[in-house]
Design an enzyme around this catalytic site. Structure first.
Site, PDB file in Angstrom:
ATOM      1  N   ASP A   1       0.683  -0.974   0.155  1.00 37.16           N
ATOM      2  CA  ASP A   1       0.154   0.052  -0.079  1.00 37.16           C
ATOM      3  C   ASP A   1       0.607   1.150   0.075  1.00 37.16           C
ATOM      4  O   ASP A   1       1.978   1.362   0.158  1.00 37.16           O
ATOM      5  CB  ASP A   1      -1.154   0.065   0.872  1.00 37.16           C
ATOM      6  CG  ASP A   1      -2.042   1.012   0.727  1.00 37.16           C
ATOM      7  OD1 ASP A   1      -2.758   1.580  -0.184  1.00 37.16           O
ATOM      8  OD2 ASP A   1      -3.286   0.503   1.692  1.00 37.16           O
TER       9      ASP A   1
ATOM     10  N   GLU B   1      -1.131   1.645  -5.554  1.00 39.09           N
ATOM     11  CA  GLU B   1      -0.599   3.251  -4.815  1.00 39.09           C
ATOM     12  C   GLU B   1      -1.487   4.092  -5.667  1.00 39.09           C
ATOM     13  O   GLU B   1      -1.703   4.981  -5.418  1.00 39.09           O
ATOM     14  CB  GLU B   1       0.663   3.073  -5.542  1.00 39.09           C
ATOM     15  CG  GLU B   1       1.212   5.001  -5.880  1.00 39.09           C
ATOM     16  CD  GLU B   1       0.923   5.483  -7.684  1.00 39.09           C
ATOM     17  OE1 GLU B   1       1.008   6.183  -7.097  1.00 39.09           O
ATOM     18  OE2 GLU B   1      -0.301   4.734  -8.184  1.00 39.09           O
ATOM     19  N   TRP B   2      -3.239   3.407  -6.235  1.00 41.07           N
ATOM     20  CA  TRP B   2      -4.086   4.048  -6.259  1.00 41.07           C
ATOM     21  C   TRP B   2      -3.689   4.409  -7.671  1.00 41.07           C
ATOM     22  O   TRP B   2      -5.072   5.785  -7.631  1.00 41.07           O
ATOM     23  CB  TRP B   2      -4.595   5.239  -4.815  1.00 41.07           C
ATOM     24  CG  TRP B   2      -4.439   4.799  -4.302  1.00 41.07           C
ATOM     25  CD1 TRP B   2      -5.137   3.125  -3.586  1.00 41.07           C
ATOM     26  CD2 TRP B   2      -3.822   5.179  -2.784  1.00 41.07           C
ATOM     27  NE1 TRP B   2      -4.284   3.294  -1.947  1.00 41.07           N
ATOM     28  CE2 TRP B   2      -3.456   4.045  -1.286  1.00 41.07           C
ATOM     29  CE3 TRP B   2      -2.765   6.257  -2.293  1.00 41.07           C
ATOM     30  CZ2 TRP B   2      -3.618   4.290  -0.109  1.00 41.07           C
ATOM     31  CZ3 TRP B   2      -2.558   6.742  -1.264  1.00 41.07           C
ATOM     32  CH2 TRP B   2      -2.825   5.527  -0.695  1.00 41.07           C
ATOM     33  N   GLY B   3      -2.702   4.278  -8.462  1.00 41.19           N
ATOM     34  CA  GLY B   3      -3.347   5.031  -9.469  1.00 41.19           C
ATOM     35  C   GLY B   3      -2.704   6.387  -9.521  1.00 41.19           C
ATOM     36  O   GLY B   3      -2.549   7.191 -10.849  1.00 41.19           O
TER      37      GLY B   3
ATOM     38  N   ASP C   1     -10.014   3.707  -4.036  1.00 38.93           N
ATOM     39  CA  ASP C   1     -10.378   2.565  -3.306  1.00 38.93           C
ATOM     40  C   ASP C   1     -11.901   2.305  -4.094  1.00 38.93           C
ATOM     41  O   ASP C   1     -12.817   3.354  -3.930  1.00 38.93           O
ATOM     42  CB  ASP C   1     -11.284   2.655  -1.741  1.00 38.93           C
ATOM     43  CG  ASP C   1      -9.810   1.943  -0.636  1.00 38.93           C
ATOM     44  OD1 ASP C   1      -8.565   1.679  -1.762  1.00 38.93           O
ATOM     45  OD2 ASP C   1      -9.657   2.107  -0.261  1.00 38.93           O
TER      46      ASP C   1
END
Ligand code: GLA
Length: 397
Positions: A156, A189-191, A211
């Site tokens: 994460d 890394e959520w983009g 998320d």
């Protein structure tokens, strides 16, 4: 110096990723894993921080007894909050009140059932849930996971301050390689820094968005999780970056968690499969309704997800709330999702032009939710699609 080299490497990767076609995928990270999108279960979407060994064992047992393992689900991933503190040697220990038998014993239980074991950490000083992160301890943590028998790491991006994403993820990628154990590396890394441009040879999958929320569309009042339609919109255009060994990850499944209707969950699952997304169930496997099981265990939809060509769908047509997503399959067929984003049912037509087939082609149509062959047809296929729903077919010459 290292950072400069990483940046140069990242730019070169970006350029080559942009230049290549989906039909000519790069080999991906050197571990040779995840030749098709990973499938499994992850604790986060349903249980959040409330993880313990009893819960994980019950997910393992359900994976076997429901037939999910035999349908291809493989990884049992414990997300955030399994960690306790580091011991005197700096080795990470599990939270002893939640995992009294220890991680090696749990890994053993999982492996004996024919499944694989996944775990979670964070590139920063602390995880999102406030447990110790791996920053500065990457090689030590990778060794530790390998000694436990870990097969998959989700990594994460909380509490990373000014860290550079490409170099932080590369460090853990190298640490996993150095551990000597084959471990799927999942970048979370959520983009933010467009990992599809630099992570092809760093990890096996990378999150493309924040998320997922257990709703059809919109921003959750928590201010960060977004509905499945928002996520789908963010995948359009990313398809050329993914392929065997290196996948776009639009986040885990919400199927069965109660926030959406069965039509919406069928749409969610169909879209994830056509996009060649990882299929990580995120519900309570030990208490599934008949409908939830029928969705997660639809072997024809799973076969689309796992198609060996590994080419994710493109959005080939959009007309207001009607969209067509299609991917080429091994053998010359096309998987097609006819998506109705509106609330009222409507007819949606896919033309052979959308699919890059000649108009005159007479093709077979298989409905993957009705499990039924439909009459052969030429030039186009029209389906009546429920509101907030899909019809999913495979068209074959
Ligand atoms: C982030 C990730 C989620 C989950 C939580 C755990 O929000 O994106 O998938 O891992 O952290 O705290």
């Amino acid at each position: 110096m290292k950072k400069v080299l990483v940046l140069i490497a990242a730019c070169a990767l970006a350029a080559s990723a942009e230049a290549r076609s989906a039909a000519d995928p790069l080999p991906g990270v050197a571990n040779g894993l995840a030749r098709t999108p990973p499938m499994g279960w992850n604790s986060w979407n349903k249980f959040g921080c409330n993880v313990n060994e009893k819960l994980v064992r019950s997910a393992v047992d359900a994976m076997v007894s429901t037939g999910m393992r035999d349908a291809g689900y493989q990884y049992i991933v414990i997300d955030d909050c399994w960690q306790g503190q580091r011991n005197a040697q700096g080795d990470i220990e599990p939270d002893a009140s939640r995992f009294p038998s220890g991680m090696a014993a749990l890994a053993d239980y999982i492996h004996k059932k024919g499944l694989k074991f996944g775990i979670y950490s964070d590139a920063g000083t602390k995880t999102c849930g406030g447990r110790p992160g791996s920053r500065g301890r990457e090689f030590q943590d990778a060794q530790r996971y390998a000694s436990w028998g870990v097969d998959y790491l989700k990594y994460d991006w909380c509490n990373t301050g000014t860290q550079d994403a490409a170099s932080s993820y590369l460090t853990m990628s190298e640490a996993l390689q150095a551990s000597g154990r084959p471990i799927v590396f999942s970048l979370c890394e959520w983009g933010n820094s467009k990992p599809w441009l630099w992570a092809t040879n760093v990890g096996n999958l990378w999150r493309t968005t924040g998320d997922v929320d257990d709703h059809w569309e919109g921003l959750n009042p928590n201010g960060y999780s977004i509905g499945v339609m928002n996520i789908v919109d963010m995948q359009a255009g990313l398809e050329s970056f993914a392929g065997p060994g290196h996948w776009n990850d639009p986040d885990m499944l919400e199927v069965g968690n109660g926030g959406m209707s069965d039509n919406e969950y069928r749409a969610h699952f169909s879209l994830w499969a056509v996009m060649a997304a990882p299929l990580m169930a995120g519900n309570d496997l030990s208490a599934m309704s008949r409908e939830t099981k029928a969705i997660l265990l639809n072997k024809e939809v799973i076969a689309v997800d796992q198609d060996p060509l590994g080419i994710p769908a493109s959005r080939v047509a959009k007309n207001g709330d009607a969209e067509i997503w299609s991917r080429p399959l091994k053998g010359g067929g096309r998987a097609v999702v006819l998506l109705n984003r509106g609330t009222a049912p409507r007819d949606i037509t896919v033309t052979w032009e959308d699919l890059r087939y000649p108009n005159t082609l007479n093709a077979g149509v298989r409905d993957l939710w009705l499990h039924k062959d439909l009459p052969r047809t030429k030039g186009r296929y029209t389906a009546h699609v429920p509101g907030h729903g899909v019809v999913m077919v495979v068209i074959r010459p």
